[in-house]
Design an enzyme around this catalytic site. Sequence first.
Site, PDB file in Angstrom:
ATOM      1  N   HIS A  80      39.869  -0.862  59.857  1.00 22.70           N
ATOM      2  CA  HIS A  80      39.867  -1.678  58.648  1.00 22.70           C
ATOM      3  C   HIS A  80      40.953  -2.749  58.721  1.00 22.70           C
ATOM      4  O   HIS A  80      40.747  -3.892  58.299  1.00 22.70           O
ATOM      5  CB  HIS A  80      40.078  -0.769  57.434  1.00 22.70           C
ATOM      6  CG  HIS A  80      40.164  -1.496  56.138  1.00 22.70           C
ATOM      7  ND1 HIS A  80      41.292  -1.475  55.349  1.00 22.70           N
ATOM      8  CD2 HIS A  80      39.272  -2.279  55.492  1.00 22.70           C
ATOM      9  CE1 HIS A  80      41.084  -2.205  54.269  1.00 22.70           C
ATOM     10  NE2 HIS A  80      39.866  -2.704  54.338  1.00 22.70           N
ATOM     11  N   GLU A  83      39.632  -5.512  60.833  1.00 19.11           N
ATOM     12  CA  GLU A  83      38.647  -6.324  60.100  1.00 19.11           C
ATOM     13  C   GLU A  83      39.355  -7.421  59.301  1.00 19.11           C
ATOM     14  O   GLU A  83      38.929  -8.587  59.294  1.00 19.11           O
ATOM     15  CB  GLU A  83      37.823  -5.425  59.182  1.00 19.11           C
ATOM     16  CG  GLU A  83      36.844  -6.174  58.291  1.00 19.11           C
ATOM     17  CD  GLU A  83      36.884  -5.713  56.846  1.00 19.11           C
ATOM     18  OE1 GLU A  83      37.187  -6.543  55.960  1.00 19.11           O
ATOM     19  OE2 GLU A  83      36.611  -4.518  56.604  1.00 19.11           O
ATOM     20  N   HIS A  84      40.437  -7.081  58.619  1.00 19.01           N
ATOM     21  CA  HIS A  84      41.204  -8.079  57.876  1.00 19.01           C
ATOM     22  C   HIS A  84      41.759  -9.152  58.805  1.00 19.01           C
ATOM     23  O   HIS A  84      41.715 -10.347  58.505  1.00 19.01           O
ATOM     24  CB  HIS A  84      42.370  -7.400  57.150  1.00 19.01           C
ATOM     25  CG  HIS A  84      42.007  -6.775  55.847  1.00 19.01           C
ATOM     26  ND1 HIS A  84      42.567  -7.160  54.656  1.00 19.01           N
ATOM     27  CD2 HIS A  84      41.143  -5.781  55.541  1.00 19.01           C
ATOM     28  CE1 HIS A  84      42.081  -6.428  53.670  1.00 19.01           C
ATOM     29  NE2 HIS A  84      41.207  -5.579  54.185  1.00 19.01           N
ATOM     30  N   GLU A 160      45.659  -3.140  48.597  1.00 19.32           N
ATOM     31  CA  GLU A 160      44.265  -2.701  48.458  1.00 19.32           C
ATOM     32  C   GLU A 160      44.196  -1.183  48.288  1.00 19.32           C
ATOM     33  O   GLU A 160      43.444  -0.667  47.444  1.00 19.32           O
ATOM     34  CB  GLU A 160      43.465  -3.138  49.677  1.00 19.32           C
ATOM     35  CG  GLU A 160      41.991  -2.797  49.613  1.00 19.32           C
ATOM     36  CD  GLU A 160      41.225  -3.251  50.833  1.00 19.32           C
ATOM     37  OE1 GLU A 160      39.988  -3.065  50.855  1.00 19.32           O
ATOM     38  OE2 GLU A 160      41.831  -3.779  51.774  1.00 19.32           O
TER      39      GLU A 160
END
Length: 458
Positions: A80, A83-84, A160
Amino acid sequence: MNSAVDLPLGLADLSFAASGEALVRRTVLPSGVRILSEQVPGARSATLGYWVAVGSRDESDAVPASGERAAVPASFGSTHFLEHLLFKGTNTRTALDIAISFDSVGGEHNAMTAKEYTCYYAKVQDRDLPMAVEVIADMLASSLLDPTEFENERGVILEELSMAEDDPGDVANERFFSAVLGAHPLGRPIGGSPQTIRDAKRDAVWEHYRANYRPQDLVVTAAGAVDHDLLVSGVERALRGAGWDLDTAASPVARRATRPAEIVRGAAVVAVERPIEQANLLIGVPGIVATDERRVTMSVLNSILGGGMSSRLFQEIRERRGLAYSVYSFSGSYSDAGVFGLYAGCAPAKATQVAELMLGELDRLADGGVTADELRRAVGQLSGGAALALEDSDTRMSRLGRAEISMGEFADLDESLRRLHLVTVDDVKALAGDLAARPFSVSAVGSVTDDMFAALAR
Protein backbone atom coordinates in the site's frame (compact mmCIF):
# COMPACT_ATOMS: atom_id res chain seq x y z
CA MET A 1 -20.61 -16.39 -26.24
CA ASN A 2 -22.22 -19.65 -25.19
CA SER A 3 -19.81 -20.43 -22.37
CA ALA A 4 -16.86 -18.96 -20.50
CA VAL A 5 -13.67 -18.45 -22.48
CA ASP A 6 -10.45 -19.84 -20.99
CA LEU A 7 -7.44 -17.52 -20.80
CA PRO A 8 -4.37 -19.77 -21.07
CA LEU A 9 -1.16 -18.01 -20.06
CA GLY A 10 0.68 -19.53 -23.00
CA LEU A 11 -1.77 -18.32 -25.68
CA ALA A 12 -0.38 -15.20 -27.39
CA ASP A 13 -3.54 -13.90 -29.10
CA LEU A 14 -7.23 -14.37 -28.43
CA SER A 15 -10.33 -12.63 -29.78
CA PHE A 16 -14.03 -13.28 -29.27
CA ALA A 17 -17.42 -11.58 -29.26
CA ALA A 18 -19.15 -10.95 -25.93
CA SER A 19 -22.73 -10.04 -25.10
CA GLY A 20 -24.01 -6.68 -26.32
CA GLU A 21 -21.86 -6.82 -29.47
CA ALA A 22 -18.72 -6.11 -27.47
CA LEU A 23 -15.40 -7.38 -28.79
CA VAL A 24 -12.88 -8.81 -26.35
CA ARG A 25 -9.25 -9.17 -27.41
CA ARG A 26 -6.18 -10.37 -25.55
CA THR A 27 -2.50 -10.16 -26.46
CA VAL A 28 0.41 -11.65 -24.53
CA LEU A 29 3.67 -9.95 -25.45
CA PRO A 30 6.90 -12.00 -25.62
CA SER A 31 8.04 -10.19 -22.45
CA GLY A 32 5.05 -11.61 -20.55
CA VAL A 33 2.94 -8.42 -20.46
CA ARG A 34 -0.74 -9.28 -20.91
CA ILE A 35 -3.07 -6.74 -22.54
CA LEU A 36 -6.84 -7.20 -22.66
CA SER A 37 -9.51 -4.92 -24.10
CA GLU A 38 -13.28 -4.87 -24.43
CA GLN A 39 -14.50 -2.60 -27.19
CA VAL A 40 -18.05 -1.44 -26.47
CA PRO A 41 -20.12 -0.08 -29.39
CA GLY A 42 -21.21 3.53 -28.95
CA ALA A 43 -18.89 4.27 -26.02
CA ARG A 44 -17.17 7.67 -25.92
CA SER A 45 -14.97 7.06 -22.90
CA ALA A 46 -12.62 4.34 -21.73
CA THR A 47 -11.38 2.98 -18.42
CA LEU A 48 -7.81 1.75 -18.23
CA GLY A 49 -6.15 -0.38 -15.57
CA TYR A 50 -2.57 -1.47 -14.95
CA TRP A 51 -2.63 -4.51 -12.64
CA VAL A 52 0.10 -6.27 -10.71
CA ALA A 53 -0.84 -9.51 -8.93
CA VAL A 54 0.87 -8.51 -5.68
CA GLY A 55 -1.14 -7.52 -2.64
CA SER A 56 -0.90 -7.22 1.11
CA ARG A 57 -0.85 -11.00 1.55
CA ASP A 58 2.51 -11.15 -0.22
CA GLU A 59 4.35 -9.12 2.41
CA SER A 60 6.64 -10.68 4.95
CA ASP A 61 9.24 -9.55 7.44
CA ALA A 62 11.23 -12.68 6.62
CA VAL A 63 12.77 -13.86 3.37
CA PRO A 64 10.04 -15.95 1.67
CA ALA A 65 10.54 -19.61 0.92
CA SER A 66 11.25 -20.69 -2.62
CA GLY A 67 8.13 -20.49 -4.78
CA GLU A 68 6.37 -17.73 -2.86
CA ARG A 69 5.40 -14.65 -4.85
CA ALA A 70 7.29 -11.96 -2.95
CA ALA A 71 10.99 -12.14 -3.75
CA VAL A 72 12.31 -9.93 -0.94
CA PRO A 73 11.33 -9.07 2.64
CA ALA A 74 8.69 -6.34 2.72
CA SER A 75 7.18 -5.18 6.00
CA PHE A 76 3.42 -5.21 6.41
CA GLY A 77 1.83 -2.27 4.62
CA SER A 78 4.65 -1.92 2.07
CA THR A 79 2.45 -2.76 -0.92
CA HIS A 80 0.00 0.00 0.00
CA PHE A 81 2.92 2.33 0.76
CA LEU A 82 4.30 1.63 -2.71
CA GLU A 83 0.93 2.35 -4.34
CA HIS A 84 1.04 5.85 -2.83
CA LEU A 85 4.63 6.43 -3.91
CA LEU A 86 4.07 5.68 -7.59
CA PHE A 87 2.06 8.91 -7.83
CA LYS A 88 4.98 10.96 -6.49
CA GLY A 89 7.12 11.33 -9.60
CA THR A 90 9.18 9.57 -12.26
CA ASN A 91 12.31 10.31 -14.29
CA THR A 92 10.28 12.60 -16.56
CA ARG A 93 7.24 13.70 -14.52
CA THR A 94 6.69 15.29 -11.14
CA ALA A 95 3.72 14.42 -8.96
CA LEU A 96 2.12 17.68 -10.11
CA ASP A 97 2.72 16.77 -13.76
CA ILE A 98 0.89 13.48 -13.23
CA ALA A 99 -2.05 15.21 -11.57
CA ILE A 100 -2.25 17.91 -14.27
CA SER A 101 -2.24 15.30 -17.04
CA PHE A 102 -5.60 14.01 -15.89
CA ASP A 103 -7.12 17.13 -14.37
CA SER A 104 -6.58 19.11 -17.59
CA VAL A 105 -8.77 16.70 -19.56
CA GLY A 106 -11.42 16.07 -16.91
CA GLY A 107 -10.21 12.53 -16.35
CA GLU A 108 -10.17 10.47 -13.20
CA HIS A 109 -7.16 8.53 -11.93
CA ASN A 110 -6.47 6.58 -8.78
CA ALA A 111 -5.21 3.26 -7.48
CA MET A 112 -6.26 0.50 -5.11
CA THR A 113 -4.28 -1.98 -3.09
CA ALA A 114 -6.13 -5.19 -2.36
CA LYS A 115 -5.13 -8.37 -0.57
CA GLU A 116 -4.05 -10.14 -3.77
CA TYR A 117 -3.37 -7.40 -6.33
CA THR A 118 -2.71 -3.71 -6.91
CA CYS A 119 -4.36 -1.70 -9.68
CA TYR A 120 -3.60 1.78 -11.08
CA TYR A 121 -6.49 3.06 -13.17
CA ALA A 122 -7.93 6.01 -15.06
CA LYS A 123 -11.14 6.95 -16.85
CA VAL A 124 -10.91 9.40 -19.74
CA GLN A 125 -12.54 10.42 -22.99
CA ASP A 126 -11.62 8.19 -25.90
CA ARG A 127 -9.30 10.83 -27.39
CA ASP A 128 -7.31 10.98 -24.13
CA LEU A 129 -6.70 7.25 -23.76
CA PRO A 130 -3.19 7.41 -25.31
CA MET A 131 -2.22 9.98 -22.66
CA ALA A 132 -3.52 7.76 -19.86
CA VAL A 133 -1.65 4.75 -21.26
CA GLU A 134 1.60 6.71 -21.31
CA VAL A 135 1.30 8.42 -17.92
CA ILE A 136 0.33 5.33 -15.93
CA ALA A 137 3.01 3.27 -17.67
CA ASP A 138 5.56 5.91 -16.68
CA MET A 139 4.31 5.89 -13.08
CA LEU A 140 4.45 2.13 -12.85
CA ALA A 141 7.71 1.47 -14.67
CA SER A 142 9.98 4.40 -13.74
CA SER A 143 8.95 5.66 -10.34
CA LEU A 144 11.78 7.29 -8.37
CA LEU A 145 10.61 6.54 -4.83
CA ASP A 146 12.34 9.74 -3.87
CA PRO A 147 13.59 9.60 -0.24
CA THR A 148 12.04 12.98 0.63
CA GLU A 149 8.71 11.98 -0.90
CA PHE A 150 8.98 8.67 0.94
CA GLU A 151 9.07 10.46 4.29
CA ASN A 152 6.28 12.85 3.29
CA GLU A 153 4.07 9.97 2.23
CA ARG A 154 4.82 8.09 5.43
CA GLY A 155 3.00 10.90 7.23
CA VAL A 156 0.09 10.77 4.77
CA ILE A 157 -0.36 7.04 5.26
CA LEU A 158 -0.21 7.36 9.04
CA GLU A 159 -3.02 9.92 8.78
CA GLU A 160 -4.97 7.52 6.55
CA LEU A 161 -4.58 4.78 9.15
CA SER A 162 -5.67 7.20 11.89
CA MET A 163 -8.75 8.10 9.88
CA ALA A 164 -9.63 4.41 9.52
CA GLU A 165 -9.06 3.81 13.24
CA ASP A 166 -11.58 6.58 13.97
CA ASP A 167 -14.20 4.80 11.85
CA PRO A 168 -15.83 2.06 13.95
CA GLY A 169 -16.99 0.23 10.83
CA ASP A 170 -13.44 0.00 9.52
CA VAL A 171 -12.17 -1.15 12.91
CA ALA A 172 -14.82 -3.85 13.15
CA ASN A 173 -14.03 -5.04 9.62
CA GLU A 174 -10.28 -5.32 10.24
CA ARG A 175 -10.85 -7.22 13.49
CA PHE A 176 -13.36 -9.43 11.68
CA PHE A 177 -10.86 -10.60 9.06
CA SER A 178 -8.25 -11.28 11.70
CA ALA A 179 -10.71 -13.21 13.88
CA VAL A 180 -12.11 -15.35 11.04
CA LEU A 181 -8.89 -16.05 9.11
CA GLY A 182 -6.47 -16.13 12.01
CA ALA A 183 -2.81 -16.31 11.05
CA HIS A 184 -3.51 -16.60 7.32
CA PRO A 185 -1.94 -13.63 5.46
CA LEU A 186 -5.38 -12.63 4.19
CA GLY A 187 -6.34 -11.84 7.77
CA ARG A 188 -3.88 -8.93 7.97
CA PRO A 189 -4.89 -5.29 7.35
CA ILE A 190 -4.03 -4.11 3.85
CA GLY A 191 -2.48 -0.89 5.08
CA GLY A 192 -0.35 -2.42 7.80
CA SER A 193 -0.23 -0.81 11.24
CA PRO A 194 1.12 2.55 12.41
CA GLN A 195 4.16 0.77 13.79
CA THR A 196 4.98 -1.13 10.59
CA ILE A 197 4.60 2.08 8.57
CA ARG A 198 6.89 3.93 10.96
CA ASP A 199 9.41 1.09 10.64
CA ALA A 200 9.22 0.83 6.83
CA LYS A 201 12.53 1.47 5.06
CA ARG A 202 12.78 3.08 1.66
CA ASP A 203 15.32 0.49 0.48
CA ALA A 204 13.04 -2.41 1.42
CA VAL A 205 10.07 -0.87 -0.40
CA TRP A 206 12.33 -0.19 -3.39
CA GLU A 207 13.38 -3.85 -3.51
CA HIS A 208 9.74 -4.91 -3.19
CA TYR A 209 8.98 -2.67 -6.18
CA ARG A 210 11.84 -3.94 -8.33
CA ALA A 211 11.08 -7.59 -7.54
CA ASN A 212 7.36 -7.49 -8.28
CA TYR A 213 6.84 -4.80 -10.93
CA ARG A 214 8.21 -6.55 -14.00
CA PRO A 215 6.83 -7.22 -17.51
CA GLN A 216 5.78 -10.76 -16.64
CA ASP A 217 3.82 -9.46 -13.64
CA LEU A 218 1.86 -6.81 -15.54
CA VAL A 219 -1.70 -7.03 -16.83
CA VAL A 220 -3.20 -4.06 -18.71
CA THR A 221 -6.96 -3.91 -19.24
CA ALA A 222 -9.12 -1.33 -21.00
CA ALA A 223 -12.85 -1.17 -21.71
CA GLY A 224 -15.12 1.20 -23.60
CA ALA A 225 -13.99 3.17 -26.64
CA VAL A 226 -10.75 1.31 -27.21
CA ASP A 227 -8.93 0.05 -30.30
CA HIS A 228 -6.96 -3.02 -29.26
CA ASP A 229 -4.13 -2.67 -31.76
CA LEU A 230 -3.57 0.97 -30.79
CA LEU A 231 -3.72 -0.01 -27.10
CA VAL A 232 -1.06 -2.71 -27.55
CA SER A 233 1.29 -0.45 -29.51
CA GLY A 234 0.74 2.37 -27.01
CA VAL A 235 1.51 0.16 -24.02
CA GLU A 236 4.65 -1.20 -25.67
CA ARG A 237 5.87 2.27 -26.61
CA ALA A 238 5.13 3.71 -23.16
CA LEU A 239 6.82 0.90 -21.24
CA ARG A 240 9.90 1.05 -23.44
CA GLY A 241 10.01 4.80 -23.00
CA ALA A 242 9.87 4.32 -19.24
CA GLY A 243 12.90 2.04 -19.38
CA TRP A 244 11.47 -1.47 -19.33
CA ASP A 245 13.14 -4.24 -21.29
CA LEU A 246 10.45 -5.83 -23.47
CA ASP A 247 12.89 -7.72 -25.68
CA THR A 248 13.82 -10.42 -23.18
CA ALA A 249 11.37 -13.30 -23.47
CA ALA A 250 9.50 -14.30 -20.33
CA SER A 251 6.35 -16.21 -19.47
CA PRO A 252 3.60 -14.49 -17.51
CA VAL A 253 3.76 -15.26 -13.81
CA ALA A 254 1.66 -18.24 -12.78
CA ARG A 255 -1.72 -17.61 -11.24
CA ARG A 256 -2.09 -18.32 -7.54
CA ALA A 257 -2.86 -21.83 -6.34
CA THR A 258 -6.56 -22.29 -5.66
CA ARG A 259 -6.53 -25.18 -3.24
CA PRO A 260 -8.42 -24.07 -0.10
CA ALA A 261 -6.06 -23.32 2.76
CA GLU A 262 -6.54 -24.77 6.20
CA ILE A 263 -7.99 -21.95 8.28
CA VAL A 264 -7.59 -21.84 12.04
CA ARG A 265 -9.89 -19.31 13.67
CA GLY A 266 -8.04 -16.37 15.19
CA ALA A 267 -10.62 -15.57 17.84
CA ALA A 268 -14.19 -16.46 18.73
CA VAL A 269 -15.03 -12.95 19.99
CA VAL A 270 -13.25 -9.63 19.57
CA ALA A 271 -14.90 -6.66 21.26
CA VAL A 272 -13.41 -3.17 21.02
CA GLU A 273 -14.89 -0.78 23.54
CA ARG A 274 -15.61 2.69 22.17
CA PRO A 275 -17.88 5.41 23.64
CA ILE A 276 -20.12 5.67 20.57
CA GLU A 277 -23.86 5.52 20.04
CA GLN A 278 -23.99 2.31 18.03
CA ALA A 279 -22.45 -1.12 18.17
CA ASN A 280 -20.93 -2.14 14.85
CA LEU A 281 -21.41 -5.89 14.78
CA LEU A 282 -19.94 -8.47 12.42
CA ILE A 283 -20.44 -12.22 12.63
CA GLY A 284 -18.87 -14.58 10.16
CA VAL A 285 -17.13 -17.76 9.10
CA PRO A 286 -14.49 -18.81 6.57
CA GLY A 287 -16.10 -18.67 3.12
CA ILE A 288 -15.30 -20.20 -0.25
CA VAL A 289 -12.41 -19.57 -2.64
CA ALA A 290 -12.84 -17.43 -5.75
CA THR A 291 -12.83 -20.38 -8.14
CA ASP A 292 -15.25 -22.53 -6.13
CA GLU A 293 -18.02 -23.87 -8.38
CA ARG A 294 -20.52 -22.71 -5.75
CA ARG A 295 -19.62 -19.02 -6.16
CA VAL A 296 -22.81 -18.28 -8.11
CA THR A 297 -24.83 -20.11 -5.46
CA MET A 298 -23.09 -17.93 -2.87
CA SER A 299 -24.32 -14.82 -4.69
CA VAL A 300 -27.88 -16.14 -4.63
CA LEU A 301 -27.65 -17.13 -0.97
CA ASN A 302 -26.27 -13.71 -0.08
CA SER A 303 -29.08 -11.97 -1.95
CA ILE A 304 -31.76 -13.97 -0.15
CA LEU A 305 -30.23 -13.67 3.28
CA GLY A 306 -29.05 -10.08 3.33
CA GLY A 307 -28.65 -8.57 -0.11
CA GLY A 308 -31.54 -6.14 -0.34
CA MET A 309 -34.65 -4.65 1.23
CA SER A 310 -36.63 -7.84 0.67
CA SER A 311 -33.91 -10.03 2.21
CA ARG A 312 -34.52 -12.04 5.35
CA LEU A 313 -32.15 -10.05 7.54
CA PHE A 314 -33.59 -6.71 6.47
CA GLN A 315 -37.17 -7.83 6.89
CA GLU A 316 -36.69 -9.52 10.26
CA ILE A 317 -34.30 -7.15 12.00
CA ARG A 318 -35.18 -3.77 10.53
CA GLU A 319 -38.73 -3.97 9.21
CA ARG A 320 -40.40 -6.26 11.75
CA ARG A 321 -38.40 -5.38 14.87
CA GLY A 322 -36.86 -1.97 14.19
CA LEU A 323 -33.55 -3.00 15.77
CA ALA A 324 -31.15 -1.65 13.13
CA TYR A 325 -30.93 0.82 10.30
CA SER A 326 -28.18 -0.99 8.40
CA VAL A 327 -28.16 -4.79 8.26
CA TYR A 328 -26.85 -7.07 5.52
CA SER A 329 -24.77 -10.11 4.62
CA PHE A 330 -21.66 -10.25 2.46
CA SER A 331 -18.99 -12.57 1.09
CA GLY A 332 -15.41 -12.14 -0.05
CA SER A 333 -13.44 -14.74 -1.99
CA TYR A 334 -9.71 -15.03 -2.64
CA SER A 335 -7.45 -17.60 -4.26
CA ASP A 336 -7.24 -20.01 -1.31
CA ALA A 337 -9.66 -18.65 1.31
CA GLY A 338 -12.74 -16.53 1.79
CA VAL A 339 -15.08 -15.00 4.33
CA PHE A 340 -18.84 -14.92 4.74
CA GLY A 341 -20.34 -12.48 7.18
CA LEU A 342 -23.37 -10.72 8.62
CA TYR A 343 -23.35 -7.04 9.63
CA ALA A 344 -25.61 -4.81 11.70
CA GLY A 345 -25.31 -1.42 13.33
CA CYS A 346 -27.53 -1.24 16.40
CA ALA A 347 -27.90 0.08 19.93
CA PRO A 348 -25.33 -1.57 22.24
CA ALA A 349 -28.12 -2.78 24.52
CA LYS A 350 -29.64 -4.66 21.58
CA ALA A 351 -26.39 -6.08 20.20
CA THR A 352 -26.75 -9.55 21.71
CA GLN A 353 -30.33 -9.85 20.53
CA VAL A 354 -29.42 -8.71 17.01
CA ALA A 355 -26.51 -11.15 16.87
CA GLU A 356 -28.80 -14.00 17.89
CA LEU A 357 -31.36 -13.01 15.26
CA MET A 358 -28.76 -12.83 12.49
CA LEU A 359 -27.40 -16.27 13.33
CA GLY A 360 -30.96 -17.53 13.61
CA GLU A 361 -31.72 -16.44 10.07
CA LEU A 362 -28.67 -18.26 8.73
CA ASP A 363 -29.64 -21.38 10.67
CA ARG A 364 -33.20 -21.12 9.36
CA LEU A 365 -31.85 -20.91 5.83
CA ALA A 366 -29.70 -23.99 6.45
CA ASP A 367 -32.47 -26.01 8.05
CA GLY A 368 -35.50 -24.98 6.05
CA GLY A 369 -34.00 -23.87 2.76
CA VAL A 370 -35.48 -21.19 0.54
CA THR A 371 -38.70 -20.91 -1.42
CA ALA A 372 -39.00 -20.89 -5.18
CA ASP A 373 -40.23 -17.30 -4.96
CA GLU A 374 -37.16 -16.22 -3.00
CA LEU A 375 -34.93 -17.90 -5.56
CA ARG A 376 -36.75 -16.16 -8.40
CA ARG A 377 -36.39 -12.74 -6.73
CA ALA A 378 -32.70 -13.29 -6.02
CA VAL A 379 -31.95 -14.32 -9.60
CA GLY A 380 -33.86 -11.29 -10.83
CA GLN A 381 -32.00 -8.96 -8.49
CA LEU A 382 -28.60 -10.32 -9.45
CA SER A 383 -29.41 -10.41 -13.17
CA GLY A 384 -30.57 -6.81 -13.21
CA GLY A 385 -27.66 -5.65 -11.07
CA ALA A 386 -25.15 -7.33 -13.36
CA ALA A 387 -26.67 -5.79 -16.47
CA LEU A 388 -26.80 -2.29 -14.96
CA ALA A 389 -23.22 -2.51 -13.67
CA LEU A 390 -21.97 -3.20 -17.18
CA GLU A 391 -23.28 0.18 -18.34
CA ASP A 392 -20.08 1.49 -16.72
CA SER A 393 -16.71 0.91 -18.37
CA ASP A 394 -15.12 0.79 -14.90
CA THR A 395 -16.93 -2.47 -14.20
CA ARG A 396 -15.95 -3.95 -17.55
CA MET A 397 -12.29 -3.01 -17.06
CA SER A 398 -12.26 -4.57 -13.59
CA ARG A 399 -13.98 -7.70 -14.89
CA LEU A 400 -11.18 -8.16 -17.41
CA GLY A 401 -8.53 -7.74 -14.72
CA ARG A 402 -10.09 -10.24 -12.34
CA ALA A 403 -10.65 -12.71 -15.16
CA GLU A 404 -7.00 -12.59 -16.15
CA ILE A 405 -5.39 -12.44 -12.73
CA SER A 406 -7.66 -14.59 -10.60
CA MET A 407 -10.11 -16.69 -12.56
CA GLY A 408 -8.29 -17.72 -15.73
CA GLU A 409 -11.55 -17.43 -17.66
CA PHE A 410 -13.85 -14.70 -18.97
CA ALA A 411 -17.61 -14.97 -18.52
CA ASP A 412 -19.76 -12.35 -20.24
CA LEU A 413 -23.24 -11.25 -19.15
CA ASP A 414 -25.04 -13.99 -21.07
CA GLU A 415 -22.87 -16.69 -19.51
CA SER A 416 -23.25 -15.18 -16.05
CA LEU A 417 -27.03 -15.14 -16.40
CA ARG A 418 -27.02 -18.74 -17.66
CA ARG A 419 -25.10 -19.82 -14.56
CA LEU A 420 -27.46 -17.90 -12.31
CA HIS A 421 -30.49 -19.67 -13.71
CA LEU A 422 -28.90 -23.06 -13.01
CA VAL A 423 -28.90 -22.48 -9.24
CA THR A 424 -31.55 -24.50 -7.39
CA VAL A 425 -33.18 -24.23 -3.98
CA ASP A 426 -31.29 -27.36 -2.97
CA ASP A 427 -27.99 -25.73 -3.92
CA VAL A 428 -28.70 -22.75 -1.69
CA LYS A 429 -29.78 -24.90 1.24
CA ALA A 430 -26.69 -27.10 0.97
CA LEU A 431 -24.32 -24.13 0.94
CA ALA A 432 -26.14 -22.50 3.84
CA GLY A 433 -25.77 -25.71 5.81
CA ASP A 434 -22.06 -25.83 5.05
CA LEU A 435 -21.54 -22.24 6.20
CA ALA A 436 -23.69 -22.59 9.31
CA ALA A 437 -21.62 -25.56 10.46
CA ARG A 438 -18.34 -23.63 10.37
CA PRO A 439 -16.84 -21.94 13.46
CA PHE A 440 -18.19 -18.42 13.96
CA SER A 441 -16.28 -15.33 14.94
CA VAL A 442 -17.82 -12.15 16.33
CA SER A 443 -16.29 -8.70 15.90
CA ALA A 444 -17.94 -5.75 17.64
CA VAL A 445 -17.00 -2.12 18.20
CA GLY A 446 -18.88 0.19 20.57
CA SER A 447 -20.07 0.03 24.15
CA VAL A 448 -19.67 -3.74 24.12
CA THR A 449 -17.72 -6.46 25.90
CA ASP A 450 -16.61 -9.97 25.04
CA ASP A 451 -19.05 -11.42 27.57
CA MET A 452 -22.03 -10.11 25.58
CA PHE A 453 -21.29 -12.55 22.75
CA ALA A 454 -19.53 -15.42 24.50
CA ALA A 455 -22.56 -17.67 24.32
CA LEU A 456 -22.83 -17.23 20.53
CA ALA A 457 -19.39 -18.53 19.59
CA ARG A 458 -19.34 -22.09 18.33
